[in-house]
Design a protein around this motif. Sequence first.
Motif, PDB file in Angstrom:
ATOM      1  N   TYR A 100       0.867  -1.179   0.000  1.00 30.53           N
ATOM      2  CA  TYR A 100       0.000   0.000   0.000  1.00 30.53           C
ATOM      3  C   TYR A 100       0.901   1.226   0.000  1.00 30.53           C
ATOM      4  CZ  TYR A 100      -3.597  -3.403   1.303  1.00 30.53           C
ATOM      5  OH  TYR A 100      -4.452  -4.479   1.315  1.00 30.53           O
ATOM      6  N   ILE A 101       0.668   2.077  -0.981  1.00 30.03           N
ATOM      7  CA  ILE A 101       1.514   3.272  -1.137  1.00 30.03           C
ATOM      8  C   ILE A 101       0.639   4.489  -1.436  1.00 30.03           C
ATOM      9  CG2 ILE A 101       3.453   1.956  -2.120  1.00 30.03           C
ATOM     10  CD1 ILE A 101       2.614   3.224  -4.876  1.00 30.03           C
ATOM     11  N   CYS A 105       4.128   9.859  -1.856  1.00 34.13           N
ATOM     12  CA  CYS A 105       4.770   9.745  -0.540  1.00 34.13           C
ATOM     13  C   CYS A 105       6.216   9.241  -0.676  1.00 34.13           C
ATOM     14  CB  CYS A 105       3.976   8.795   0.347  1.00 34.13           C
ATOM     15  SG  CYS A 105       4.820   8.410   1.899  1.00 34.13           S
ATOM     16  N   ALA A 108       6.782   5.816   1.094  1.00 33.33           N
ATOM     17  CA  ALA A 108       6.248   4.707   0.304  1.00 33.33           C
ATOM     18  C   ALA A 108       7.132   4.451  -0.921  1.00 33.33           C
ATOM     19  CB  ALA A 108       4.821   5.024  -0.126  1.00 33.33           C
ATOM     20  N   TRP A 112       8.585   1.012  -2.770  1.00 33.01           N
ATOM     21  CA  TRP A 112       8.241   0.776  -4.168  1.00 33.01           C
ATOM     22  C   TRP A 112       9.518   0.565  -5.002  1.00 33.01           C
ATOM     23  CZ3 TRP A 112       5.375   5.210  -7.295  1.00 33.01           C
ATOM     24  CH2 TRP A 112       5.011   4.725  -8.552  1.00 33.01           C
ATOM     25  N   VAL A 148       0.880   5.347   4.913  1.00 32.79           N
ATOM     26  CA  VAL A 148       1.567   4.530   3.921  1.00 32.79           C
ATOM     27  C   VAL A 148       3.063   4.785   4.103  1.00 32.79           C
ATOM     28  CG1 VAL A 148      -0.277   4.422   2.217  1.00 32.79           C
ATOM     29  CG2 VAL A 148       1.314   6.353   2.156  1.00 32.79           C
ATOM     30  N   PRO A 149       3.903   3.822   3.792  1.00 33.13           N
ATOM     31  CA  PRO A 149       3.592   2.528   3.211  1.00 33.13           C
ATOM     32  C   PRO A 149       3.180   1.506   4.265  1.00 33.13           C
ATOM     33  CG  PRO A 149       5.951   2.686   3.571  1.00 33.13           C
ATOM     34  CD  PRO A 149       5.357   4.000   4.001  1.00 33.13           C
ATOM     35  N   SER A 161       8.852   2.514   6.562  1.00 30.36           N
ATOM     36  CA  SER A 161       9.555   2.319   5.293  1.00 30.36           C
ATOM     37  C   SER A 161      10.943   1.696   5.434  1.00 30.36           C
ATOM     38  CB  SER A 161       9.654   3.643   4.547  1.00 30.36           C
ATOM     39  OG  SER A 161      10.301   4.623   5.329  1.00 30.36           O
TER      40      SER A 161
END
Length: 308
Positions: A100-101, A105, A108, A112, A148-149, A161
């Motif tokens: 979930y991002i 952000c 996040a 990713w 997020v994340p 993160s």
Amino acid sequence: MDALKVVSYGSATSYPDISRPIFGDKNLAKHSIPCNSLIKNKFSIPFRSSRPFHLNTRRRNSMSASTMAASITSVEEALPPALDSSSDPPAIFDGTTRLYISYTCPYAQRVWITRNCKGLQDKIKLVPIDLQNRPAWYKEKVYSANKVPSLEHNNEIRGESLDLIKYIDSHFEGPSLFPSDPAKKEFADELFSYTDSFGRAVISSFKEEGVNEETVAAFDYLETALSKFSDDGPFFLGQFSLVDIAYAPFIERFKPFLLDVKNYDITSGRPKLAAWIEEMNQIEAYQQTRQDPMELVEIYKKRFPAKF
Ligand SMILES: N[C@@H](CCC(=O)N[C@@H](CS)C(=O)NCC(=O)O)C(=O)O
């Protein structure tokens, strides 16, 4: 992975560095290059995995042959639209691994990038959330911290993160993004610990006129850090690693913002930082997570409407 195609969705597309001209077009030749060609051919990645690694970079019109070799490639994916308060939740805990991002952000973005660098596009499904119009189910059913994340994996939700990038690196396949050399590990810990202080030091100038000493010292710290293992390559630990991933989303934002609103070029007098940014921008796994720099500047202008 090779079946993934170039598709931009909304604002979630990849952009070149704000300070450099845009070369090439979208009709790029595509091929995969092995992990050890990851960052220009001269820098290998002697981490624990030698699995093939797919790196994409964008072809440019004017490049040396060696740069070109490392800069045409590959794996891009269709990015899904962000889910908002009107969206149904995914089938949470159905065995799918979900990241979930928010597309904008930076925390996040770290996770990713890590997922992309390890070639996990098929294994970890991106679930973008619209933070401005957040679905209630995200807090209720997914992540009570409502940030997020977060990562849904093996029927558990994890957050933070820096923890997530380490978790993904050690629990999933793909090339290792962390060195085994003890001296590099120790320096990595120092640099991970510094991330929050770095952010605070830079942001301290956003609330006042000009660029203060604390901010200058923070960028100088990075410049010095980039010297430590520079014999091994242009990244913080020499080779590309999670440390580069931890800093990249923030540099991506600070650089254009400081240039735009304070006419302060973070690379001026900092050749190693300039080279690091250049090298980072060649990494397609990172490029695919980048946002339009001017949109990022606008977001910061709204968030820090102080003295420019
Ligand atoms: N320490 C967290 C920070 C995460 C974070 O602050 N994310 C922001 C978006 S950039 C967020 O979700 N904010 C929503 C909120 O605070 O309500 C991490 O490293 O993951």
